[in-house]
Design a protein around this motif. Sequence first.
Motif, PDB file in Angstrom:
ATOM      1  N   MET A 159     -12.286  26.488   9.336  1.00 60.38           N
ATOM      2  CA  MET A 159     -11.253  27.289   8.693  1.00 60.38           C
ATOM      3  C   MET A 159     -11.806  28.631   8.222  1.00 60.38           C
ATOM      4  O   MET A 159     -12.948  28.716   7.789  1.00 60.38           O
ATOM      5  CB  MET A 159     -10.701  26.526   7.487  1.00 60.38           C
ATOM      6  N   SER A 160     -10.953  29.656   8.256  1.00 64.62           N
ATOM      7  CA  SER A 160     -11.311  30.954   7.682  1.00 64.62           C
ATOM      8  C   SER A 160     -11.206  30.837   6.163  1.00 64.62           C
ATOM      9  O   SER A 160     -10.701  29.837   5.645  1.00 64.62           O
ATOM     10  CB  SER A 160     -10.343  32.017   8.191  1.00 64.62           C
ATOM     11  N   PHE A 161     -11.648  31.868   5.457  1.00 66.57           N
ATOM     12  CA  PHE A 161     -11.600  31.829   3.989  1.00 66.57           C
ATOM     13  C   PHE A 161     -10.167  31.604   3.496  1.00 66.57           C
ATOM     14  O   PHE A 161      -9.912  30.742   2.663  1.00 66.57           O
ATOM     15  CB  PHE A 161     -12.161  33.137   3.411  1.00 66.57           C
ATOM     16  N   MET A 162      -9.202  32.358   4.053  1.00 64.38           N
ATOM     17  CA  MET A 162      -7.824  32.232   3.578  1.00 64.38           C
ATOM     18  C   MET A 162      -7.236  30.866   3.939  1.00 64.38           C
ATOM     19  O   MET A 162      -6.416  30.335   3.200  1.00 64.38           O
ATOM     20  CB  MET A 162      -6.946  33.373   4.127  1.00 64.38           C
ATOM     21  N   GLU A 163      -7.686  30.299   5.066  1.00 65.29           N
ATOM     22  CA  GLU A 163      -7.228  28.949   5.425  1.00 65.29           C
ATOM     23  C   GLU A 163      -7.786  27.925   4.443  1.00 65.29           C
ATOM     24  O   GLU A 163      -7.107  26.959   4.070  1.00 65.29           O
ATOM     25  CB  GLU A 163      -7.656  28.603   6.853  1.00 65.29           C
ATOM     26  N   ARG A 164      -9.025  28.165   3.994  1.00 65.57           N
ATOM     27  CA  ARG A 164      -9.606  27.250   3.017  1.00 65.57           C
ATOM     28  C   ARG A 164      -8.884  27.366   1.670  1.00 65.57           C
ATOM     29  O   ARG A 164      -8.704  26.377   0.968  1.00 65.57           O
ATOM     30  CB  ARG A 164     -11.111  27.487   2.881  1.00 65.57           C
TER      31      ARG A 164
END
Lengths: 529, 529
Positions: free
Chosen positions: B206-211
């Motif tokens: 996951m990307s940061f925003m997905e996390r």
Amino acid sequence: MPVKWMSALLLLQITCYFRSGSCGKVLVWPLEYSHWMNLKIILDELVQRGHEVTVLRPSSSVFLDPKKASGLKYETFPTTTNNDKVEKFFTEWVNRWIYDVPKDSCWRYYPSFNILFGQFSDFILNLCRKVVSNKQVMAKLKESKFDVVFSDAIGPCGELIAEVLHISFMYSLRHAAGYGLEKFSAGLSFPPSYVPIITSKLSGQMSFMERVENMICLFYFDFLFESFPAKDWDPFFSEILGRPTTMVDTMKKAEMWLIRSYWDLEFPRPTLPNIEFVGGLHCKPAKPLPEEMEEFAQSSGEHGVVVFSLGSMIRNTTKERANAIASALAQIPQKVFWRYEGIEPDTLGPNTRIFKWIPQNDLLGHPKTRVFVTHGGANGIYESIHHGVPMVGIPMFAEQYDNIAHMVAKGAAASVDFHTMTSSDLLNALKEVINNPSYKKNVMYLSTIHHDQPMKPLDRAVFWVEYVMRHKGAKHLKPLAFNLTWYQYYSLDVIGFLLACVAATIFLTIKCCLFVYRFFVKKQKNKKE
Amino acid sequence: MPVKWMSALLLLQITCYFRSGSCGKVLVWPLEYSHWMNLKIILDELVQRGHEVTVLRPSSSVFLDPKKASGLKYETFPTTTNNDKVEKFFTEWVNRWIYDVPKDSCWRYYPSFNILFGQFSDFILNLCRKVVSNKQVMAKLKESKFDVVFSDAIGPCGELIAEVLHISFMYSLRHAAGYGLEKFSAGLSFPPSYVPIITSKLSGQMSFMERVENMICLFYFDFLFESFPAKDWDPFFSEILGRPTTMVDTMKKAEMWLIRSYWDLEFPRPTLPNIEFVGGLHCKPAKPLPEEMEEFAQSSGEHGVVVFSLGSMIRNTTKERANAIASALAQIPQKVFWRYEGIEPDTLGPNTRIFKWIPQNDLLGHPKTRVFVTHGGANGIYESIHHGVPMVGIPMFAEQYDNIAHMVAKGAAASVDFHTMTSSDLLNALKEVINNPSYKKNVMYLSTIHHDQPMKPLDRAVFWVEYVMRHKGAKHLKPLAFNLTWYQYYSLDVIGFLLACVAATIFLTIKCCLFVYRFFVKKQKNKKE
């Protein structure tokens, strides 16, 4: 390549590794003593199934003997020492661990242990340098086109050789969680609230203060573990691989971890799909005893026998302690098989016979055996569980304290302190385990658990070695956490971001409220004026 | 009891469950539709091995039909509704899930889902009340002396009946981590940094925003899950058991969790010793097709066939959507088997044949099959993986969005949005999966993983049911975390205590320094004066 052909090739490869044998090539980076004894069981089984197993062996070694009949191949690399010196190094090293390292609390244990582990690490690093800088040996290894490197994770080098040769690698390891290797290299994090850290001697159910102790020890251990390879190993790995890297980053690439324990010995806790618990894989049915031993065992009558061994590394002890042991053993009605190589103690009773070597598994599987007095090494404990023999534990070093603590918590053993034990301490422990039937009942339960698994541990171990060879790895089992930094893994960046958002929202709300409040107050003031 | 006798009895019991059969008695609390289809595979196998399996069946049911030839016994309890009404309830309920629940973000998804799940929960609670308050049925169950209660964890009641009857119980469940039941009832916590929460449609990387999104959804989901049973289930459990308790506390006593997935479908993540991943246990080799179907398949020539099915619950759709689907299918050179019960679309091509029912597994295992167009139910996905058929996913409800997201992330499927798809969207997805060989290659890899396990999923599932019967549980596999409160589990009390200690130490040190400083300043002042 058309799909049909791909499937056919895949099928052919699977058939090869499963049935016809001799097509898998395993390179082994082993350790000495009990580590080797356990690993060899898997290697022998691999040979039995037709695979070619080559053991990388230093020319000076205690246990790795190419002369001993076996289907294993040995690739010997020269070292500058000899067998006696290696044995002396290990004996002295273990003695320091037994006598010089305080084991009462982790803050006294870890600093001494850290120095000790540094000596072991230097020894292994020296061996490792000898191999990887030996162009002839490395060229031969490259030519051999191995399918997998299989090594004991506690002694690094296997993963480095695998990286140089571009081969998949996997580990055998005694510990599971609570130890740095699994945590940092396998990515197996665990909640310190119910998983005791290794060397803590704690069980799975802890009081508040025990949990505080566990947490402090965890921080301390992590700090030591993280700083340990930076001095020698990380520069060495970077030098050999020709790029800046670390030992732990290389170890993270392991495909599978075969842990030499199971839920009979351990307390249940989180695990990962690429960690397989194969404890007790070396256990097997007992063979008949040599005639002289069988006679001695039978002479015990209804009282049965006691088996006493402190493992492959501790063959004697001080005269004083030997006398205390012999005196306790002399006072029980059982016959005693004592594995011991020191001078015969003065207090030796007529019921006790000293042997330089005993067929431990066959003795533990003998119907007359009542108790096993053990130092608590994992191999011995598993043989005792396998045959359902309750234990008296005299832990001495390494994870033996934890093994015995677990057996005590599970009601299958009593424990005695090696350093402070008197003759009567040992005698009381023996009487307790012999006369209180709960120990036998509990160890029989563990034995049932141990025997009642979906698949035998040895078969599982061999399955996964073959698996890694078949598929050139097991990447679908490796957690994706490896791509994360530690603060990402624990979501600290995300939590920080969310807290900042909450703080910003609160701040802006207050500011807005104040603004509105002031606006109205001003308006009212203006009105009044 | 002497140890010898105990061992003999134990051995007898094991032999009994392993070989002679008919000595295990299993009570089943099932669910309908695909849940039942999967559970029944295990039950049939248990019957095959000689166990007596009794299914608790409401008199009004869609799938639980005692007339269908099977070795299962049914214990029917009366309800106040009928089969048609039950079917209508589920059809309408699923339609609401498909059409009325927004699935773009968890903060829009969860509130609607919570209402929907409440309706399902009321339905099950009503059934459960009917059983446990039926004295005749409960007395009969008590007399039957079952060895284990086996139920689908998503529909509570099995654990309550087991508690009333004082029997061990275990679960079958589709999900693994990322869902409340495993977290709160099985004790399986997971790092949200790399394990996406269910319904998130996120992959393991996951990307940061997905996390950030994953973390917010996790908090939200936990909040809803924890508050959900308090209204009806907790008081109901307390009433029936005659003591204050909660549903989750009762579920925590489950001995084993059989999760209907594996690392072919899921991304690797932490698990626990009492959680077994048995995804695809229902998969089996394909049988020959009925003559008419075989002829149609063969008529496809080198192009092969496409199999289209939206599962056991979705048999038709709106005219507009059916026309869009038929129009896309008409434009491919493959022959199409379409499972569909609605009115024949105007755009139906000559290459497409509509069937009210298809032998899905036999079709997916047919050598002519190129693509499976699926709603993404776990059963269908596993049949596709088993036979190595790439997919076009049209997820509609439940965890289907996640299943398809995982297959897309693993390169074995393309995905189409059911609500917005045009004819060309579906056509492009079909062309992509048919013409790009990477989909076939990736699904073949998943198929290899699926087939190459140490032991078949069905055998493992049956092993653990028999195991729980043999040992009246599997307590050595259950993590000891259950004795901890949530703040103890996360060591918050310990961390708080340690922070307080650090703060106190800093405070005292500063105080001491200030005191010493003042003392000397005063002294110097005095001197000067």
